[in-house]
Design a protein around this motif. Structure first.
Motif, PDB file in Angstrom:
ATOM      1  N   TYR A  47       0.804  -1.219   0.000  1.00 44.77           N
ATOM      2  CA  TYR A  47       0.000   0.000   0.000  1.00 44.77           C
ATOM      3  C   TYR A  47       0.841   1.275   0.000  1.00 44.77           C
ATOM      4  O   TYR A  47       0.415   2.296  -0.549  1.00 44.77           O
ATOM      5  CB  TYR A  47      -0.951   0.009   1.205  1.00 44.77           C
ATOM      6  CG  TYR A  47      -2.087  -0.979   1.076  1.00 44.77           C
ATOM      7  CD1 TYR A  47      -3.211  -0.688   0.310  1.00 44.77           C
ATOM      8  CD2 TYR A  47      -2.033  -2.219   1.712  1.00 44.77           C
ATOM      9  CE1 TYR A  47      -4.257  -1.590   0.188  1.00 44.77           C
ATOM     10  CE2 TYR A  47      -3.068  -3.138   1.590  1.00 44.77           C
ATOM     11  CZ  TYR A  47      -4.177  -2.821   0.826  1.00 44.77           C
ATOM     12  OH  TYR A  47      -5.196  -3.733   0.699  1.00 44.77           O
ATOM     13  N   VAL A  48       2.013   1.222   0.612  1.00 49.77           N
ATOM     14  CA  VAL A  48       2.851   2.414   0.715  1.00 49.77           C
ATOM     15  C   VAL A  48       3.889   2.453  -0.405  1.00 49.77           C
ATOM     16  O   VAL A  48       3.920   3.368  -1.230  1.00 49.77           O
ATOM     17  CB  VAL A  48       3.536   2.475   2.094  1.00 49.77           C
ATOM     18  CG1 VAL A  48       4.475   3.681   2.176  1.00 49.77           C
ATOM     19  CG2 VAL A  48       2.488   2.529   3.202  1.00 49.77           C
ATOM     20  N   ASP A  49       4.752   1.440  -0.448  1.00 49.37           N
ATOM     21  CA  ASP A  49       5.876   1.477  -1.390  1.00 49.37           C
ATOM     22  C   ASP A  49       5.437   1.273  -2.838  1.00 49.37           C
ATOM     23  O   ASP A  49       6.081   1.790  -3.760  1.00 49.37           O
ATOM     24  CB  ASP A  49       6.905   0.411  -1.016  1.00 49.37           C
ATOM     25  CG  ASP A  49       7.472   0.624   0.377  1.00 49.37           C
ATOM     26  OD1 ASP A  49       7.465   1.777   0.849  1.00 49.37           O
ATOM     27  OD2 ASP A  49       7.894  -0.357   1.012  1.00 49.37           O
ATOM     28  N   THR A  50       4.358   0.522  -3.053  1.00 48.48           N
ATOM     29  CA  THR A  50       3.920   0.229  -4.419  1.00 48.48           C
ATOM     30  C   THR A  50       2.787   1.145  -4.873  1.00 48.48           C
ATOM     31  O   THR A  50       2.891   1.794  -5.910  1.00 48.48           O
ATOM     32  CB  THR A  50       3.501  -1.243  -4.546  1.00 48.48           C
ATOM     33  OG1 THR A  50       4.584  -2.077  -4.116  1.00 48.48           O
ATOM     34  CG2 THR A  50       3.139  -1.599  -5.979  1.00 48.48           C
ATOM     35  N   LEU A  51       1.696   1.223  -4.083  1.00 47.79           N
ATOM     36  CA  LEU A  51       0.582   2.074  -4.496  1.00 47.79           C
ATOM     37  C   LEU A  51       0.872   3.550  -4.259  1.00 47.79           C
ATOM     38  O   LEU A  51       0.394   4.400  -5.007  1.00 47.79           O
ATOM     39  CB  LEU A  51      -0.699   1.670  -3.764  1.00 47.79           C
ATOM     40  CG  LEU A  51      -1.214   0.251  -4.012  1.00 47.79           C
ATOM     41  CD1 LEU A  51      -2.612   0.093  -3.436  1.00 47.79           C
ATOM     42  CD2 LEU A  51      -1.190  -0.099  -5.483  1.00 47.79           C
ATOM     43  N   ASN A  62      -1.434   6.938 -15.146  1.00 40.30           N
ATOM     44  CA  ASN A  62      -0.920   6.487 -13.857  1.00 40.30           C
ATOM     45  C   ASN A  62      -1.255   5.021 -13.617  1.00 40.30           C
ATOM     46  O   ASN A  62      -0.472   4.276 -13.015  1.00 40.30           O
ATOM     47  CB  ASN A  62      -1.499   7.344 -12.734  1.00 40.30           C
ATOM     48  CG  ASN A  62      -1.114   8.797 -12.857  1.00 40.30           C
ATOM     49  OD1 ASN A  62      -1.956   9.638 -13.180  1.00 40.30           O
ATOM     50  ND2 ASN A  62       0.148   9.108 -12.626  1.00 40.30           N
ATOM     51  N   ILE A  63      -2.418   4.598 -14.103  1.00 39.36           N
ATOM     52  CA  ILE A  63      -2.810   3.193 -13.978  1.00 39.36           C
ATOM     53  C   ILE A  63      -1.909   2.312 -14.839  1.00 39.36           C
ATOM     54  O   ILE A  63      -1.473   1.238 -14.414  1.00 39.36           O
ATOM     55  CB  ILE A  63      -4.292   3.031 -14.349  1.00 39.36           C
ATOM     56  CG1 ILE A  63      -5.163   3.755 -13.308  1.00 39.36           C
ATOM     57  CG2 ILE A  63      -4.674   1.555 -14.463  1.00 39.36           C
ATOM     58  CD1 ILE A  63      -6.638   3.746 -13.611  1.00 39.36           C
ATOM     59  N   ASP A  83       2.796  -1.603 -15.074  1.00 36.16           N
ATOM     60  CA  ASP A  83       4.192  -1.917 -15.375  1.00 36.16           C
ATOM     61  C   ASP A  83       4.986  -2.169 -14.100  1.00 36.16           C
ATOM     62  O   ASP A  83       5.800  -3.102 -14.029  1.00 36.16           O
ATOM     63  CB  ASP A  83       4.832  -0.770 -16.171  1.00 36.16           C
ATOM     64  CG  ASP A  83       4.338  -0.693 -17.608  1.00 36.16           C
ATOM     65  OD1 ASP A  83       3.858  -1.722 -18.122  1.00 36.16           O
ATOM     66  OD2 ASP A  83       4.442   0.385 -18.205  1.00 36.16           O
ATOM     67  N   LEU A  84       4.758  -1.343 -13.096  1.00 36.92           N
ATOM     68  CA  LEU A  84       5.476  -1.494 -11.830  1.00 36.92           C
ATOM     69  C   LEU A  84       5.135  -2.821 -11.162  1.00 36.92           C
ATOM     70  O   LEU A  84       6.034  -3.566 -10.727  1.00 36.92           O
ATOM     71  CB  LEU A  84       5.137  -0.322 -10.902  1.00 36.92           C
ATOM     72  CG  LEU A  84       5.730  -0.374  -9.496  1.00 36.92           C
ATOM     73  CD1 LEU A  84       7.247  -0.362  -9.552  1.00 36.92           C
ATOM     74  CD2 LEU A  84       5.201   0.786  -8.653  1.00 36.92           C
TER      75      LEU A  84
END
Length: 326
Positions: free
Chosen positions: A34-38, A221-222, A227-228
């Motif tokens: 939730y923090v590092d990825t989203l 952004n989506i 990709d991430l």
């Protein structure tokens, strides 16, 4: 069953949805997700919980991650206009035989805890700690660049009854899906803040939380998040999308965390603040209802959800189904 007339002068004034508490089994994994990825921002953290906000939000938190033995949902939160509205809300719920209690919550003022008729844990408040704005601190933006919490979607065993109850509180229907064979509502989208929805109800075994949605700046952004996630160990957490909904016209992506909690990444729906806005009706079998481009949702999207603490599950007796991807 026809839609009930909207309640334009509700018994208490709900401003918007506010926050959700998710019970998670691995707090460190959830922080990475939730923090590092989203890209949600940490506002408080201790051994048992993490409080998060999105980039445009001034309130202390929109999501609480709480360490637990199993994944579930602790509460859905809503902000009301004033302290007097809290008192009116307590009277309204008590008059309907529903439980009420005044509770203490970190970073919040007076909080009314209650449940809806199906056991969904709800809380209402007028004041939450305010934090300095960060929407122009662009160095903090990462992941999908979440701007604000947008809505909840719940599985409901009786959508007609849910629409009637939440409609009495002042939630207004913007769009809905009708099952023409039974004459019943299969799904409905209801708002307070002037978007397509603050809360929605989808037919199915319930009550369960289908998803929590976050508004992001653009569809690009989506794509960046896809990709991430695809290259950082989260490929299996991508469930559906990207695509554009027929209902709401929003661009979307659905992802699920390790505990099964579903998040929708969401942008570009439309304004709905006019009190005389007529709801848009969709046929359950319309292939553009789910996705404007015609692609059906996977079976998991109709069957998997997060249980609410203390709420007993009931199967829906409405067996009608939209088109499901093979």
């Amino acid at each position: 069953m026809p839609l009930p007339a909207p309640t334009l002068t509700p018994p208490f004034n709900i401003v918007r949805l506010s926050h959700v508490e998710l019970r998670v089994t691995d707090l460190a994994w959830s922080r990475g997700y939730y923090v590092d990825t989203l890209g949600l921002q940490v506002t408080h953290e201790d051994a048992d919980s993490i409080y998060l906000r999105a980039m445009e939000e001034r309130g202390h938190h929109c999501m609480i991650l709480r360490k637990s033995g199993e994944g579930s949902v602790g509460v859905l939160g809503f902000k009301v206009w004033s302290e007097e509205d809290l008192d009116r809300a307590e009277h309204w719920f008590r008059a309907r035989g529903l439980p009420t209690a005044w509770i203490s919550r970190p970073f919040m003022g007076r909080v009314l805890a209650t449940r809806d008729p199906w056991g969904v844990p709800l809380e209402f408040y007028a004041a939450m700690d305010r934090l300095p704005p960060i929407h122009q601190q662009y160095k903090l933006y990462r992941g999908v660049k979440p701007l604000r919490i947008d809505h909840f979607n719940l599985f409901s065993a009786n959508v007609d009854a849910a629409v009637a109850f939440y409609g009495e509180m002042g939630f207004r229907v913007t769009e809905y899906t009708a099952d023409e064979d039974s004459g019943r509502i299969w799904a409905a989208w209801m708002h307070r803040k002037g978007g397509v929805h603050d809360i929605a109800f989808t037919n199915g075994t319930g009550p369960r939380l289908h998803h929590t949605a976050f508004w992001v700046p653009t569809p690009l952004n989506i794509i960046d998040l896809m990709d991430l996630m695809a290259t950082s160990g989260y490929l299996d957490n991508i469930e559906r999308g990207p695509g554009r909904h027929g209902i709401s016209n929003a661009f979307f992506l659905y992802i699920r965390d390790r505990d099964g909690h579903r998040t929708e990444i969401y942008c570009s729906d439309y304004q709905t603040c006019d009190p005389d806005l007529e709801p848009i009706k969709w046929d359950l079998k319309d292939p553009q209802r789910q996705t404007l481009w015609g692609a059906p949702a996977p079976r998991s999207w109709f069957e998997l959800g997060s249980a609410f603490d203390g709420a007993a599950l009931v199967d829906s007796d409405l067996t009608a189904q939209p088109i499901i991807a093979p």
